[in-house]
Design an enzyme around this catalytic site. Sequence first.
Site, short mmCIF file in Angstrom:
data_model
loop_
_atom_site.label_atom_id
_atom_site.label_comp_id
_atom_site.label_asym_id
_atom_site.label_seq_id
_atom_site.Cartn_x
_atom_site.Cartn_y
_atom_site.Cartn_z
N GLY A 75 61.13 41.79 0.64
CA GLY A 75 62.57 42.06 0.60
C GLY A 75 63.34 41.14 1.53
O GLY A 75 62.79 40.23 2.14
N ARG A 78 60.75 28.88 -5.90
CA ARG A 78 60.48 29.28 -4.51
C ARG A 78 58.97 29.36 -4.26
O ARG A 78 58.47 29.04 -3.19
CB ARG A 78 61.07 30.66 -4.20
N HIS A 125 66.04 38.33 13.33
CA HIS A 125 67.33 38.46 12.64
C HIS A 125 68.37 38.94 13.65
O HIS A 125 68.09 39.84 14.44
CB HIS A 125 67.19 39.44 11.48
N ASP A 147 65.08 40.72 4.91
CA ASP A 147 65.18 41.27 6.27
C ASP A 147 64.78 42.75 6.31
O ASP A 147 65.46 43.57 6.92
CB ASP A 147 66.62 41.10 6.80
N ASN A 175 59.73 37.50 11.57
CA ASN A 175 61.07 36.91 11.45
C ASN A 175 61.94 37.50 12.55
O ASN A 175 61.70 38.63 13.00
CB ASN A 175 61.68 37.26 10.09
N GLY A 187 67.07 25.64 16.58
CA GLY A 187 65.76 25.93 17.13
C GLY A 187 65.76 26.46 18.55
O GLY A 187 64.80 26.25 19.30
N ASP A 203 58.39 41.18 4.67
CA ASP A 203 57.85 41.62 3.38
C ASP A 203 58.65 40.93 2.28
O ASP A 203 59.45 40.03 2.57
CB ASP A 203 57.83 43.15 3.27
N MET A 256 66.23 29.42 7.05
CA MET A 256 67.21 30.05 6.17
C MET A 256 66.77 29.99 4.70
O MET A 256 67.48 29.48 3.84
CB MET A 256 68.59 29.41 6.39
C1 GAR Z 1 69.19 33.05 15.08
O1 GAR Z 1 70.31 33.80 15.48
C2 GAR Z 1 68.32 33.86 14.13
O2 GAR Z 1 68.26 35.22 14.47
C3 GAR Z 1 69.06 33.65 12.83
O3 GAR Z 1 69.41 32.29 12.83
C4 GAR Z 1 69.61 31.88 14.19
C5 GAR Z 1 68.77 30.66 14.43
O4 GAR Z 1 69.06 30.11 15.69
N1 GAR Z 1 68.25 34.01 11.71
C6 GAR Z 1 68.75 34.57 10.62
O5 GAR Z 1 69.93 34.82 10.46
C7 GAR Z 1 67.70 34.89 9.56
N2 GAR Z 1 68.22 35.84 8.62
P1 GAR Z 1 68.09 29.07 16.37
O6 GAR Z 1 67.85 27.97 15.33
O7 GAR Z 1 68.87 28.56 17.53
O8 GAR Z 1 66.84 29.79 16.74
#
Ligand code: GAR
Length: 200
Positions: free
Chosen positions: A146, A68, A112, A148, A110, A15, A144, A93
């Site tokens: 898909g 889901r 990424h 990412d 989101n 987080g 959306d 995730m």
């Molecule tokens: C971050 O790097 C975020 O971009 C990634 O998970 C991490 C969460 O870190 N998200 C993905 O990979 C989604 N596809 P955090 O819990 O420290 O914010």
Amino acid sequence: MTPKTPVGVLISGSGTNLQALLDACARPDFPARIAVVLSNVPTAYGLQRAQDAGVPTVVVPHRPWPSREAYDAAVVEKLRAHGVEWVCLAGFMRIVTPVLLEAFGGRVLNIHPSLLPSFPGLHAQRQALQHGVKLAGATVHLVDAGMDSGPIVAQAAVPVLAADTEDTLKARILEVEHTIYPEALRQAVRGELAPLLAVD
Ligand code: GAR
């Protein structure tokens, strides 16, 4: 003063992006407030961060649900109960379904850890190192159906250094994530992303 827009943040882990959003929302001039933090993982450290900031938390484990869509319907119910208008996925995730997207008129962001459309999915930093790219980065996008793949709202690039490991690259990318996500949320709640919203 205009009331702050209530936002729900969905997490699965540490987080740090949630923390960046909490810090931004704590500023009086920031147009959003975090109304609830929801995690699918009961032990996610981000839940503690939310509690420390006095923000309500909800855990909705993903295991007992038959699909889901059923899981997302339960999430929608929790978010609605807290008056949420925008949703931020912050290290959540899970793939979200149209059940969640349509419930919020597509108002779902989101973050990424890659320069999308390169390296969607898991282990984006590992993919970047494997491909030998010299620039990596982060992307905030509207979600959306898909993976990412929704409209891009913000990006920031960082160099990939010869000595990088997955961990050092991850840390460098996280730093820029923490800057672009609050700025993207600011634009979102101000209505500046309306032209990008497919569902309304
Ligand atoms: C971050 O790097 C975020 O971009 C990634 O998970 C991490 C969460 O870190 N998200 C993905 O990979 C989604 N596809 P955090 O819990 O420290 O914010």
